[in-house]
Design an enzyme around this catalytic site. Structure first.
Site, short mmCIF file in Angstrom:
data_model
loop_
_atom_site.label_atom_id
_atom_site.label_comp_id
_atom_site.label_asym_id
_atom_site.label_seq_id
_atom_site.Cartn_x
_atom_site.Cartn_y
_atom_site.Cartn_z
N LYS A 39 0.84 -1.21 0.00
CA LYS A 39 0.00 0.00 0.00
C LYS A 39 0.87 1.24 0.00
O LYS A 39 0.66 2.16 -0.80
CB LYS A 39 -0.90 0.01 1.23
N ASN A 40 1.87 1.28 0.90
CA ASN A 40 2.65 2.50 1.06
C ASN A 40 3.70 2.70 -0.03
O ASN A 40 4.35 3.74 -0.06
CB ASN A 40 3.27 2.55 2.46
N CYS A 46 -5.11 12.77 12.06
CA CYS A 46 -5.98 11.60 11.97
C CYS A 46 -5.97 10.93 13.36
O CYS A 46 -5.43 11.45 14.32
CB CYS A 46 -5.47 10.63 10.91
N ARG A 57 0.11 14.57 12.64
CA ARG A 57 0.61 14.37 11.28
C ARG A 57 1.02 15.69 10.60
O ARG A 57 0.47 16.08 9.57
CB ARG A 57 -0.40 13.62 10.42
N ASP A 110 3.67 0.36 12.24
CA ASP A 110 2.46 -0.21 11.65
C ASP A 110 2.20 -1.64 12.12
O ASP A 110 1.11 -2.16 11.91
CB ASP A 110 2.53 -0.19 10.12
N ARG A 137 -9.40 0.43 3.54
CA ARG A 137 -8.46 1.45 3.05
C ARG A 137 -7.11 0.80 2.77
O ARG A 137 -6.45 1.16 1.81
CB ARG A 137 -8.21 2.53 4.12
C1 EPZ Z 1 4.16 6.84 6.49
O1 EPZ Z 1 3.41 7.91 7.04
C2 EPZ Z 1 3.17 5.71 6.28
N1 EPZ Z 1 2.13 6.13 5.35
C3 EPZ Z 1 2.54 5.31 7.62
O2 EPZ Z 1 1.69 4.20 7.37
C4 EPZ Z 1 3.67 4.88 8.56
O3 EPZ Z 1 3.11 4.56 9.82
C5 EPZ Z 1 4.67 6.03 8.71
O4 EPZ Z 1 5.17 6.40 7.41
C6 EPZ Z 1 5.86 5.65 9.59
O5 EPZ Z 1 6.49 4.53 9.06
C7 EPZ Z 1 2.40 6.14 4.01
O6 EPZ Z 1 3.49 5.84 3.58
C8 EPZ Z 1 1.27 6.54 3.11
P1 EPZ Z 1 6.24 9.98 8.90
P2 EPZ Z 1 4.08 9.39 7.16
O7 EPZ Z 1 6.29 11.27 8.20
O8 EPZ Z 1 5.00 9.62 6.05
C9 EPZ Z 1 6.50 13.28 12.21
C10 EPZ Z 1 -0.21 2.87 7.66
O9 EPZ Z 1 -0.85 2.41 8.62
N2 EPZ Z 1 6.53 14.27 11.12
O10 EPZ Z 1 7.38 9.02 8.76
O11 EPZ Z 1 2.98 10.36 7.39
C11 EPZ Z 1 5.14 12.61 12.35
O12 EPZ Z 1 4.27 13.41 13.12
C12 EPZ Z 1 0.29 4.30 7.70
O13 EPZ Z 1 0.04 2.25 6.59
C13 EPZ Z 1 6.78 15.60 11.43
O14 EPZ Z 1 6.96 15.97 12.59
O15 EPZ Z 1 4.89 9.21 8.51
C14 EPZ Z 1 5.48 11.31 13.03
O16 EPZ Z 1 5.55 11.52 14.42
C15 EPZ Z 1 0.02 4.98 9.03
N3 EPZ Z 1 6.81 16.52 10.42
C16 EPZ Z 1 6.88 10.98 12.49
O17 EPZ Z 1 7.37 12.18 11.88
C17 EPZ Z 1 6.62 16.16 9.11
O18 EPZ Z 1 6.67 17.05 8.22
C18 EPZ Z 1 6.89 9.90 11.44
O19 EPZ Z 1 5.97 10.27 10.45
C19 EPZ Z 1 6.34 14.80 8.81
C20 EPZ Z 1 6.32 13.88 9.83
#
Ligand code: EPZ
Length: 457
Positions: free
Chosen positions: A39-40, A133, A138, A325, A417
């Site tokens: 998915k990702n 969410c 996020r 995840d 989803r």
């Molecule tokens: C990706 O989300 C995945 N989604 C998530 O999968 C996954 O849990 C996550 O990476 C972590 O591995 C997709 O790829 C579509 P992050 P993403 O940016 O990119 C903080 C699932 O269940 N952050 O790595 O949104 C954020 O708040 C989903 O399949 C900032 O502070 O995750 C979090 O605490 C859920 N500022 C941490 O980084 C930013 O600009 C990691 O988030 C961006 C993120």
């Protein structure tokens, strides 16, 4: 063992809100489950297709509501999108607008990552903020700061991220350090950099396999990306990208979810295709808990029943650490372990909400801040439960497979989803699970139409 269970073609129909999953626990699983594309990877590769001025032929695309939604976002931008089974054809040679649809982007965080591609192609982008969410705020500050470092002006107002390159120019290569190894920020900036003028270096980049999958997809279109999968990624900008035929990697989180399904039901099942290297922390943790996992072939795993499940300690971390995840599915498993387990969710600030629903099934979990204390119980008992997000929903279904009696799971819009026909795959493995419309006889919706996922014969 059934060497392969191929899933018949299916098409997603609008989710009947009143559909639920009825699960009768206590049944062992058997046979082979076919793992779908990641998915990702699929979602971000669809955003990457916007970089291409030709045809993108993308294989092994999972059947997910999020993929449908991402297709709608691309279509709203004037992109041609068509699907045949697990193959997506995308042609973004003519993007007619830089304004992404508000109501769609706010429902699908991954669509925000397309801001990198749109800005790289058009020099301007109006992208709604994805918003928070169930699992956390996020934010997108790392995405924005990286684009600004590449020369974009970015203003956020009325919930829209307005980005443009001054004087109608191109983004410029830059050296960017990410405070957090954010998956999405790494992907947004990597895509933006493929068509930028000069070299971009992303330091403290995310190392998830899906980041490398996106880089391989872009390189197959003629991009020049090096180091994806490590914490330093270098991108040399090129003038344009050409057509591509690409196949997406198997979904490591779906694989992990089915490994837990096998473990929690004390079953012996086969999973393929898989990439064991993408699952090192998950396999290590399952073995620590007492589950036997055998590599039957380079792309096939077999799981064998554990005598007893042992308590353990889990801390979620960016890859190659234990994946956030997989935290909820493992919590479900550890409710039945002998002893006290501790789970520390260090990636997201609000991703332990499934604990209370697992307790409804007879688990003994206490949550304090971002840590869950799980005291193992001899068994779970079925009950009505509600999913709060995608992986929490999977955890409740897994617990229902092990619970005595009937569990009714509500929250299919979460599950559909991100999991490709999870209930059907579990049924094919022998689980007593079916999708019913709560207000009518099982298997038929109230107006007599077929259930939400229609399986073509
Ligand atoms: C990706 O989300 C995945 N989604 C998530 O999968 C996954 O849990 C996550 O990476 C972590 O591995 C997709 O790829 C579509 P992050 P993403 O940016 O990119 C903080 C699932 O269940 N952050 O790595 O949104 C954020 O708040 C989903 O399949 C900032 O502070 O995750 C979090 O605490 C859920 N500022 C941490 O980084 C930013 O600009 C990691 O988030 C961006 C993120």
């Amino acid at each position: 063992m059934n060497p392969s269970t191929s899933l018949p073609d299916a098409k997603l129909a609008p989710q009947a809100d009143s559909s639920v999953l009825q699960i009768f626990g206590g049944h062992r699983l058997h046979g082979h489950v076919k793992i779908s594309g990641a998915k990702n990877s699929a979602l971000v590769i669809m955003a990457g297709a916007l970089l291409c001025s030709g045809d993108c032929h993308i294989r092994n695309v999972p059947l997910l509501a999020d993929v449908e939604k991402m297709g709608q976002v691309l279509s709203a931008l004037g992109v041609k999108v068509s699907r045949q089974g697990d193959i997506l054809d995308i042609n973004a040679s003519n993007i007619t607008t830089s304004k992404a649809p508000y109501e769609l982007v706010t429902q699908l965080r991954a669509s925000f990552f397309a801001i990198g591609s749109i800005l790289a192609r058009l020099g301007v982008a109006q992208m709604p903020l994805p918003g928070g969410c169930a699992i956390g705020a996020r934010p997108v500050d790392l995405h924005v700061r990286g684009l600004q470092a590449m020369g974009a002006e970015v203003q956020i107002e009325h919930g829209i991220c307005n980005a443009y390159v001054p004087n109608g120019g191109r983004l410029k290569g830059a050296k960017i350090y990410l405070d957090t190894p954010s998956v999405g920020a790494t992907e947004t900036l990597m895509m933006a950099a493929t068509l930028a003028d000069g070299e971009t270096i992303i330091e403290n980049a995310a190392r998830e396999p899906e980041v490398a999958d996106l880089a391989n997809f872009c390189n197959a279109m003629g991009a020049k990306i090096h180091g994806a999968g490590s914490s330093v990624i270098t991108i040399e900008g090129v003038p344009q990208l050409h057509s591509v035929d690409y196949s997406i990697i198997p979904d490591r989180i779906e694989t992990g979810t089915f490994l837990v399904a096998g473990a929690i039901t004390r079953s012996d099942i086969l999973l393929s295709p898989v990439v064991p290297d993408h699952l090192i922390p998950v396999i290590a943790k399952l073995r620590e808990i007492g589950v036997q996992i055998i590599e039957e072939a380079p792309d096939c795993l077999r799981i064998l029943p554990a005598e007893t499940l042992k308590a353990t300690y889990i801390e979620t971390l960016p890859h190659p650490g234990f994946p956030t995840d997989m935290q909820a599915p493992f919590m479900a498993l550890l409710t039945l372990a002998e002893g006290d387990s501790i789970i520390n969710e260090s990636v997201f600030e609000n991703r332990l909400r499934h604990a209370s629903e697992l307790n409804r099934l007879g688990a003994d979990i206490r949550v304090k801040g971002n840590t869950a204390f799980v005291r193992g119980v001899p068994n779970l008992s079925g009950a009505p439960v509600i999913g709060t997000d995608l992986r929490a929903s999977a955890a409740l279904v897994l617990a229902g497979l092990a619970a005595d009696g009937q569990t009714t799971f509500q929250g299919l819009h979460h599950l559909d989803r991100g999991y490709d026909r999870l209930d059907i795959k579990l049924q094919q493995l022998g689980a007593k699970i079916k999708r019913v419309n709560e207000v009518s006889t099982p298997g038929v919706t109230s107006n007599g139409s077929t259930p939400p996922v229609t399986i073509a014969n």
